[in-house]
Scaffold this active site. Structure first.
Site, mmCIF file in Angstrom:
data_model
loop_
_atom_site.group_PDB
_atom_site.id
_atom_site.type_symbol
_atom_site.label_atom_id
_atom_site.label_comp_id
_atom_site.label_asym_id
_atom_site.label_seq_id
_atom_site.Cartn_x
_atom_site.Cartn_y
_atom_site.Cartn_z
ATOM 1 N N GLU A 147 -9.674 -1.787 5.603
ATOM 2 C CA GLU A 147 -10.391 -1.460 6.801
ATOM 3 C C GLU A 147 -11.369 -2.457 6.912
ATOM 4 O O GLU A 147 -11.994 -3.084 6.150
ATOM 5 C CB GLU A 147 -10.712 0.039 6.945
ATOM 6 N N ASP A 190 0.898 -1.313 -0.020
ATOM 7 C CA ASP A 190 -0.041 0.067 0.144
ATOM 8 C C ASP A 190 0.800 1.255 -0.003
ATOM 9 O O ASP A 190 1.972 1.177 0.017
ATOM 10 C CB ASP A 190 -0.918 0.034 1.269
ATOM 11 N N ASN A 198 -7.128 -2.781 14.438
ATOM 12 C CA ASN A 198 -8.582 -3.029 14.247
ATOM 13 C C ASN A 198 -8.769 -4.318 13.020
ATOM 14 O O ASN A 198 -9.656 -4.386 12.504
ATOM 15 C CB ASN A 198 -9.457 -1.915 13.620
ATOM 16 N N HIS A 208 -6.855 -4.618 10.167
ATOM 17 C CA HIS A 208 -6.835 -4.287 9.030
ATOM 18 C C HIS A 208 -5.428 -4.781 8.437
ATOM 19 O O HIS A 208 -4.564 -5.232 9.261
ATOM 20 C CB HIS A 208 -6.778 -2.674 8.587
HETATM 21 C C1 GLP Z 1 -0.236 0.374 8.393
HETATM 22 C C2 GLP Z 1 0.110 -0.536 7.157
HETATM 23 C C3 GLP Z 1 -0.107 -2.080 7.486
HETATM 24 C C4 GLP Z 1 0.563 -2.428 8.723
HETATM 25 C C5 GLP Z 1 0.024 -1.648 10.001
HETATM 26 C C6 GLP Z 1 0.635 -1.987 11.367
HETATM 27 O O1 GLP Z 1 -1.522 0.451 8.671
HETATM 28 N N1 GLP Z 1 -0.648 -0.136 6.227
HETATM 29 O O2 GLP Z 1 0.257 -2.930 6.491
HETATM 30 O O3 GLP Z 1 0.228 -3.675 9.187
HETATM 31 O O4 GLP Z 1 0.119 -0.282 9.617
HETATM 32 O O5 GLP Z 1 1.967 -1.397 11.471
HETATM 33 P P1 GLP Z 1 2.744 -1.517 12.748
HETATM 34 O O6 GLP Z 1 3.703 -2.573 12.572
HETATM 35 O O7 GLP Z 1 3.619 -0.133 12.754
HETATM 36 O O8 GLP Z 1 2.060 -1.417 13.986
#
Ligand code: GLP
Length: 226
Positions: free
Chosen positions: A124, A48, A117, A119
């Site tokens: 989402e 993404d 959440n 995702h």
């Molecule tokens: C973002 C990304 C996700 C990732 C998430 C968790 O939202 N789009 O792909 O898994 O963050 O990030 P973190 O590892 O910093 O908690």
């Protein structure tokens, strides 16, 4: 990830961002430095990117990947795909992204993190299961979390869809931290519902999960993914 590249030199990898995979990227860079890994035949597709956030912005995923991996190993830049969040033609960009994945024979190994959440990517709660790469609205919770202290964070992102993710031949889910404990419990032990997008992973035929103790603390002892 290392084993995947050793097993198949021209692997096609799906890559996440966030804090959780930082250690993984450090290890990959380390193995490259030791001559264990060669990234020259590898292709990568990132999950993404924020929409409307310049590539050079400190929070852009282009910048994250450049800093943590691409500039530190011998991967060919033409073989690194990250959705272009600055595109004028979103639909074309998304269709092209899916077409490139297909043209490369699909993703061999998709590495995922997870949001609090549930995702995955920026899919989402409420995301349809048959979604492909597309423009999505971020929840307020995600915007606040990802852009602490920044005025007017991006409202949208381009993300691979659930279908894009589930089509990968193998998935590796990385989870760390107590704040993810509820999400991972719902992911593995809850019903499969698109209110928890990650719950679909229960149905992936080749899923590996790496949890730290804090994120695993709410799981039942005998929890097993069939
Ligand atoms: C973002 C990304 C996700 C990732 C998430 C968790 O939202 N789009 O792909 O898994 O963050 O990030 P973190 O590892 O910093 O908690």
């Amino acid at each position: 990830m290392t084993r995947q590249i050793i097993k198949k030199a021209d692997s096609v990898l799906g890559l996440p961002t966030g804090d959780t995979p930082i250690g993984m990227y450090e290890r990959l860079v380390g193995f490259y430095g030791q001559g264990i890994l060669d990234f020259s035949p590898v292709t990568t597709f990132n999950l993404d990117e924020y929409y409307g956030l310049p590539i050079e912005h400190q929070k852009s995923f282009h910048r994250y990947m450049g800093k943590r991996l691409f500039s530190k190993v011998n991967i060919q830049r033409d073989n690194t795909y990250v959705p272009n969040g600055m595109t004028d033609s979103v639909k074309e960009e998304c269709n092209q992204y899916e077409a490139e994945i297909k043209a490369h024979g699909g993703i061999d190994l998709m590495v995922l993190g997870i949001g609090v959440n549930g995702h995955i990517g920026f899919n989402e709660p409420g995301t349809p299961w048959d979604s492909c790469t597309r423009l999505v609205k971020l929840t307020e919770e995600t915007r606040k979390r990802e852009f602490v202290g920044l005025k007017d964070p991006p409202k949208k992102a381009i993300t691979m869809g659930i279908k894009t993710i589930m089509r990968a031949r193998k998935i590796l889910l990385l989870v760390s931290g107590e704040e993810k404990a509820e999400a991972i419990k719902k992911t593995l032990e809850g019903p499969i519902t698109n209110q928890v997008p990650s719950s679909i992973l229960q149905l992936h035929p080749n899923l590996q999960i790496v949890l730290d103790e804090a994120s695993a603390k709410s799981l039942s002892e005998l929890s097993e993914v069939s």
